[in-house]
Design a protein around this motif. Structure first.
Motif, short mmCIF file in Angstrom:
data_model
loop_
_atom_site.label_atom_id
_atom_site.label_comp_id
_atom_site.label_asym_id
_atom_site.label_seq_id
_atom_site.Cartn_x
_atom_site.Cartn_y
_atom_site.Cartn_z
N GLN A 10 0.83 -1.21 0.00
CA GLN A 10 0.00 0.00 0.00
C GLN A 10 0.86 1.26 0.00
O GLN A 10 0.54 2.23 -0.71
CB GLN A 10 -0.94 0.00 1.20
N ARG A 11 1.96 1.27 0.76
CA ARG A 11 2.86 2.42 0.78
C ARG A 11 3.44 2.67 -0.61
O ARG A 11 3.51 3.81 -1.08
CB ARG A 11 3.99 2.20 1.79
N LEU A 12 3.89 1.60 -1.26
CA LEU A 12 4.46 1.73 -2.60
C LEU A 12 3.40 2.17 -3.61
O LEU A 12 3.65 3.05 -4.45
CB LEU A 12 5.11 0.42 -3.03
N LEU A 13 2.22 1.59 -3.51
CA LEU A 13 1.13 1.94 -4.42
C LEU A 13 0.75 3.42 -4.27
O LEU A 13 0.54 4.12 -5.25
CB LEU A 13 -0.08 1.04 -4.19
N THR A 14 0.69 3.89 -3.04
CA THR A 14 0.37 5.30 -2.79
C THR A 14 1.41 6.20 -3.45
O THR A 14 1.05 7.21 -4.09
CB THR A 14 0.30 5.57 -1.27
N THR A 58 2.77 9.93 -8.04
CA THR A 58 3.68 10.38 -9.10
C THR A 58 3.11 10.11 -10.49
O THR A 58 3.76 10.44 -11.48
CB THR A 58 5.04 9.66 -8.98
N CYS A 59 1.92 9.50 -10.54
CA CYS A 59 1.26 9.15 -11.80
C CYS A 59 2.07 8.17 -12.64
O CYS A 59 2.01 8.18 -13.87
CB CYS A 59 0.92 10.40 -12.61
N TRP A 60 2.84 7.31 -11.98
CA TRP A 60 3.57 6.26 -12.68
C TRP A 60 2.63 5.11 -12.99
O TRP A 60 1.65 4.87 -12.28
CB TRP A 60 4.73 5.76 -11.85
#
Length: 177
Positions: A27-31, A36-38
């Motif tokens: 979840q931290r990485l997804l956020t 960053t709109c990656w």
């Protein structure tokens, strides 16, 4: 790339697992990726076996609520461990000139490992986040019981260097900040 983070993977019937904080790290990485709109790719396993928790229409086949894809995020459905096989994923990545993959999800010893091996073989700069992946305990080929931590560590060792860089969520977040 978030692999197989479906409701069925959090069912206690799946067995003993490691990395109880993997979902939090995902979840931290997804956020961060979303802020960053990656590009984000969600991979979902759809079983061909009737009665499987991952059979189409079963609750276990649905994404975990905290990791449901947003409309702009790409979803890949697969019937085998590797997310590249028969899915069009490689073409989708090349069309967007994506060369680096950060892989998280489940299970380290199955779909994560299979997908990371293929990604590495295809020439992608592949990173597997050790504390944002998890796996389950199992017996080895000789019949010896292996804990989920042991299975996880061996899968990461299989990938390290030849197919992928093994990293941790905090390291990835520092690099992308």
């Amino acid at each position: 790339m978030i692999i197989d983070m479906q409701r069925g993977m959090s069912d206690p019937a799946a067995g003993e697992r490691n990395n109880p904080n993997a979902e939090e790290n995902i979840q931290r990485l997804l956020t961060k990726w979303r802020s960053t709109c990656w590009p984000v790719v969600h991979v979902r396993h759809i079983s061909r076996t009737p009665g499987s928790p991952f059979w189409p229409g079963q609750p276990g086949a649905e994404f975990q609520p905290a990791l449901v894809p947003e409309p702009k995020e790409h979803v890949v459905e697969k019937n085998i461990p590797c997310a590249f096989t028969h899915s069009g994923l490689e073409r989708w990545l090349h069309a967007r000139e994506i060369k680096r993959l950060v892989i998280v999800g489940v299970s380290t010893s199955n779909s994560v490992e299979a997908t990371a091996r293929t990604a590495g073989n295809l020439g992608f700069d592949t990173h597997v986040v050790a504390d944002a992946t998890f796996t389950f305990a199992k017996q080895d080929y000789a019949g010896a019981y292996r804990t989920a931590d042991e299975v996880h560590a061996m899968s990461l060792a299989n990938l390290e260097g030849e197919y992928a860089v093994i990293t941790r969520a905090d390291e990835v977040l520092l690099i992308v900040s």
